[in-house]
Design an enzyme around this catalytic site. Structure first.
Site, PDB file in Angstrom:
ATOM      1  CE1 TYR A  70       8.627  -5.343   1.770  1.00 31.06           C
ATOM      2  CE2 TYR A  70       7.427  -3.315   2.208  1.00 31.06           C
ATOM      3  CZ  TYR A  70       7.960  -4.509   2.646  1.00 31.06           C
ATOM      4  OH  TYR A  70       7.820  -4.859   3.960  1.00 31.06           O
TER       5      TYR A  70
ATOM      6  CB  SER B 110       4.262  -3.731   4.434  1.00 35.00           C
ATOM      7  OG  SER B 110       4.755  -2.423   4.296  1.00 35.00           O
TER       8      SER B 110
HETATM    9  C1  GCO Z   1      10.241   0.931   3.329  1.00 31.07           C
HETATM   10  C2  GCO Z   1       9.597  -0.436   3.303  1.00 31.07           C
HETATM   11  C3  GCO Z   1       9.576  -1.311   4.521  1.00 31.07           C
HETATM   12  C4  GCO Z   1       8.834  -0.806   5.733  1.00 31.07           C
HETATM   13  C5  GCO Z   1       7.670  -1.539   6.267  1.00 31.07           C
HETATM   14  C6  GCO Z   1       6.635  -0.593   6.840  1.00 31.07           C
HETATM   15  O1  GCO Z   1       9.713   1.881   3.903  1.00 31.07           O
HETATM   16  O2  GCO Z   1      11.263   1.033   2.657  1.00 31.07           O
HETATM   17  O3  GCO Z   1       8.365  -0.357   2.850  1.00 31.07           O
HETATM   18  O4  GCO Z   1      10.868  -1.560   4.819  1.00 31.07           O
HETATM   19  O5  GCO Z   1       9.666  -0.874   6.799  1.00 31.07           O
HETATM   20  O6  GCO Z   1       7.172  -2.467   5.420  1.00 31.07           O
HETATM   21  O7  GCO Z   1       5.466  -1.241   7.119  1.00 31.07           O
END
Ligand code: GCO
Length: 254
Positions: free
Chosen positions: A158, A145
């Site tokens: 995350y 991500s």
């Molecule tokens: C957010 C999260 C993910 C992103 C993604 C971007 O921004 O809340 O990090 O949902 O969409 O991982 O690369």
């Protein structure tokens, strides 16, 4: 260059029943690989298999909840017995809880870390150990991500899981290079999926993403699939331990 770059290969895709995982399952399948999807929702598994079958992709699905990382070894052995050793492993299963860091409970933190990080570690090491024992080559991808590199509010667990996975790409790659197992990461930018639904349905956020992304749009799962095919194919035979950002230029721009 071959057209069917993954002909005769078998691919295991976690989280392959929807979103980016499904986009990858489709691309890898159309490139000639047989596909096994692992997903926790039987309905979604069925729907994905229907769609892939319509495209003449040889595929099946197994129901499993990857937050239960202690159950991964026995599950993995079971599916390996049933389907054989997989040439390709694509780790796509992922979850998030969007909350300011100080408001997250320990259990919420752990649920994200268990699914995104620990399960990926367990399944990937199990997979590699089978290949090493049989002296077979393999390719692994881990879907990361933007949050493996930068942060935005509410992404602590995350982001911690994704940046740890980014390091794991490197650790796995150097541990297993001598066994001819390549490991790479793909870091998608903002892609329209179920996971980002609360974000792209928020007009203000959706517009911010467009204005912040140099290529001026949200991504879609079909932006990621072909990159996965490339990294899994022999065309990428000298690439390992690397992460490709497929983010419309997001990370390159202030
Ligand atoms: C957010 C999260 C993910 C992103 C993604 C971007 O921004 O809340 O990090 O949902 O969409 O991982 O690369």
């Amino acid at each position: 260059m071959e057209i069917l770059k993954l002909k005769g290969k078998s691919a295991l895709i976690t989280g392959g029943n929807s979103g980016i995982g499904f986009g990858i399952a489709k691309a890898v399948g159309l490139a000639g690989a047989s596909v096994l999807i692992i997903g926790r929702n039987e309905e979604k598994n069925k729907r994905a298999i229907n769609e892939l079958t319509k495209l003449n992709i040889y595929c099946s699905a197994e129901k499993f909840d990857l937050s239960k990382y202690r159950k991964v070894p026995s599950f993995f052995e079971k599916i390996q017995k049933k389907y054989g050793i997989f040439d390709i492993l694509i780790n796509c299963a992922g979850t998030t809880i969007r909350k300011r860091a100080d408001l997250m409970t320990i259990d919420e933190w752990l649920s994200v870390i268990d699914t995104n990080l620990t399960s990926t570690f367990v399944i990937t090491t199990k997979w590699a150990s089978s290949l090493i024992k049989k002296n077979k080559p393999g390719v692994c991808l881990i879907i990361l991500s933007l949050m493996s590199e930068v942060a935005r509010p509410t992404t602590s667990a995350y982001g911690a899981s994704k940046s740890a996975l980014r390091q794991l790409v490197k650790s796995f790659a150097v541990d297993w290079a001598k066994f001819n197992i390549r490991v790479n990461g793909i870091s998608p930018g903002y892609i329209k999926t179920e996971l980002t639904e609360p974000l792209y349905t928020n007009k203000q956020f959706a517009e911010w993403v467009v204005s912040r992304t140099p290529l001026g749009r949200w991504g879609c799962p079909d932006d990621i699939g072909p990159v996965a095919v490339f990294l899994c194919s022999n065309d990428a035979g000298f690439i390992t331990g690397h992460t490709i950002f497929v983010d419309g230029g997001f990370l390159a721009s202030l």
